[in-house]
Write a protein that holds these residues in place. Structure first.
Motif, PDB file in Angstrom:
ATOM      1  N   ALA A  12       0.864  -1.189   0.000  1.00 51.72           N
ATOM      2  CA  ALA A  12       0.000   0.000   0.000  1.00 51.72           C
ATOM      3  C   ALA A  12       0.896   1.233   0.000  1.00 51.72           C
ATOM      4  N   VAL A  13       0.410   2.315  -0.620  1.00 49.35           N
ATOM      5  CA  VAL A  13       1.142   3.582  -0.642  1.00 49.35           C
ATOM      6  C   VAL A  13       0.168   4.685  -0.274  1.00 49.35           C
ATOM      7  N   VAL A  14       0.566   5.500   0.702  1.00 47.65           N
ATOM      8  CA  VAL A  14      -0.256   6.614   1.159  1.00 47.65           C
ATOM      9  C   VAL A  14       0.564   7.884   0.976  1.00 47.65           C
ATOM     10  N   ASN A  15      -0.052   8.937   0.485  1.00 44.31           N
ATOM     11  CA  ASN A  15       0.620  10.234   0.354  1.00 44.31           C
ATOM     12  C   ASN A  15       0.242  11.099   1.550  1.00 44.31           C
ATOM     13  N   GLU A  16       1.255  11.636   2.214  1.00 43.13           N
ATOM     14  CA  GLU A  16       1.058  12.515   3.368  1.00 43.13           C
ATOM     15  C   GLU A  16       1.928  13.745   3.199  1.00 43.13           C
ATOM     16  N   SER A  17       1.427  14.881   3.664  1.00 45.61           N
ATOM     17  CA  SER A  17       2.197  16.123   3.660  1.00 45.61           C
ATOM     18  C   SER A  17       2.194  16.691   5.061  1.00 45.61           C
ATOM     19  N   TYR A  18       3.291  17.365   5.403  1.00 40.70           N
ATOM     20  CA  TYR A  18       3.438  17.976   6.713  1.00 40.70           C
ATOM     21  C   TYR A  18       4.039  19.367   6.559  1.00 40.70           C
ATOM     22  N   SER A  19       3.749  20.238   7.500  1.00 42.09           N
ATOM     23  CA  SER A  19       4.405  21.536   7.631  1.00 42.09           C
ATOM     24  C   SER A  19       5.332  21.440   8.835  1.00 42.09           C
ATOM     25  N   SER A  32       6.070  16.725   1.202  1.00 42.16           N
ATOM     26  CA  SER A  32       5.136  15.631   0.932  1.00 42.16           C
ATOM     27  C   SER A  32       5.923  14.330   0.868  1.00 42.16           C
ATOM     28  N   TYR A  33       5.301  13.258   1.333  1.00 45.88           N
ATOM     29  CA  TYR A  33       5.946  11.948   1.382  1.00 45.88           C
ATOM     30  C   TYR A  33       5.023  10.904   0.782  1.00 45.88           C
ATOM     31  N   GLU A  34       5.625   9.907   0.153  1.00 45.50           N
ATOM     32  CA  GLU A  34       4.909   8.685  -0.182  1.00 45.50           C
ATOM     33  C   GLU A  34       5.271   7.709   0.929  1.00 45.50           C
ATOM     34  N   ASP A  52      10.819  12.001  -3.663  1.00 44.81           N
ATOM     35  CA  ASP A  52      11.469  12.023  -4.978  1.00 44.81           C
ATOM     36  C   ASP A  52      12.171  10.702  -5.296  1.00 44.81           C
ATOM     37  N   GLY A  53      11.535   9.594  -4.965  1.00 44.41           N
ATOM     38  CA  GLY A  53      12.085   8.283  -5.280  1.00 44.41           C
ATOM     39  C   GLY A  53      13.154   7.791  -4.322  1.00 44.41           C
ATOM     40  N   GLN A  54      13.517   8.581  -3.325  1.00 50.45           N
ATOM     41  CA  GLN A  54      14.551   8.200  -2.357  1.00 50.45           C
ATOM     42  C   GLN A  54      13.927   7.898  -0.998  1.00 50.45           C
ATOM     43  N   VAL A  55      14.342   6.791  -0.383  1.00 52.34           N
ATOM     44  CA  VAL A  55      13.882   6.457   0.959  1.00 52.34           C
ATOM     45  C   VAL A  55      14.559   7.420   1.930  1.00 52.34           C
ATOM     46  N   VAL A  56      13.745   8.044   2.801  1.00 55.01           N
ATOM     47  CA  VAL A  56      14.251   9.012   3.781  1.00 55.01           C
ATOM     48  C   VAL A  56      13.780   8.594   5.172  1.00 55.01           C
ATOM     49  N   PRO A  57      14.436   9.106   6.220  1.00 57.75           N
ATOM     50  CA  PRO A  57      13.966   8.788   7.577  1.00 57.75           C
ATOM     51  C   PRO A  57      12.560   9.351   7.811  1.00 57.75           C
ATOM     52  N   SER A  58      11.841   8.740   8.700  1.00 59.81           N
ATOM     53  CA  SER A  58      10.513   9.234   9.055  1.00 59.81           C
ATOM     54  C   SER A  58      10.628  10.649   9.608  1.00 59.81           C
ATOM     55  N   PRO A  59       9.817  11.573   9.087  1.00 63.01           N
ATOM     56  CA  PRO A  59       9.874  12.944   9.603  1.00 63.01           C
ATOM     57  C   PRO A  59       9.279  13.041  11.004  1.00 63.01           C
TER      58      PRO A  59
END
Length: 130
Positions: A12-19, A32-34, A52-59
């Motif tokens: 599953a893929v969820v799109n989330e955005s944070y400020s 924004s994150y996938e 942007d296609g790169q795995v990043v740490p959880s914000p």
């Protein structure tokens, strides 16, 4: 469970955005994150945050300021930084100029023009006779 196209191994893929707002330097930004949901070899679920296609740490675990790298960062719902910037921009705007209707002096008919004389303007500076 089947994989999602374009996201190898994701169920599953969820799109989330944070400020975000740094409590040290005041820098604000939005991201924004996938969020990809996966199942490991032992059947346990885990998530990966992708930008942007790169795995990043959880914000959400330990965010760092993009400006000063400080870790005291406030996380807010999306759009908060943009709305704060818009409000600040609107506060500094000068209202548009336009015609202003001056009040009429006592005894004048509406539409009648009053001719000012220097004495009319200076009377407030005159001393009262004792």
């Amino acid at each position: 469970m089947s994989e999602i196209a374009g996201h190898p191994g994701a169920t599953a893929v969820v799109n989330e955005s944070y400020s975000f707002a740094c409590m040290r330097c005041g820098h604000g930004w939005e991201q924004s994150y996938e969020i990809e949901h996966h199942i490991d070899g032992d059947g346990r679920e885990f998530v990966q945050y992708v930008v942007d296609g790169q795995v990043v740490p959880s914000p959400l675990s330990r965010p760092a300021c993009a400006n000063c790298d400080h870790h005291v960062v406030r996380i807010m719902r999306p759009g908060r930084v943009a709305s704060a910037r818009d409000a600040a921009h609107q506060q500094h705007r000068t209202p548009p100029a336009g015609p202003v209707e001056a009040p009429t002096a006592g005894g004048e008919e509406p539409g009648e023009e009053h001719h000012w004389h220097l004495a009319d303007l200076l009377h407030v500076f005159q001393r009262k006779a004792s």
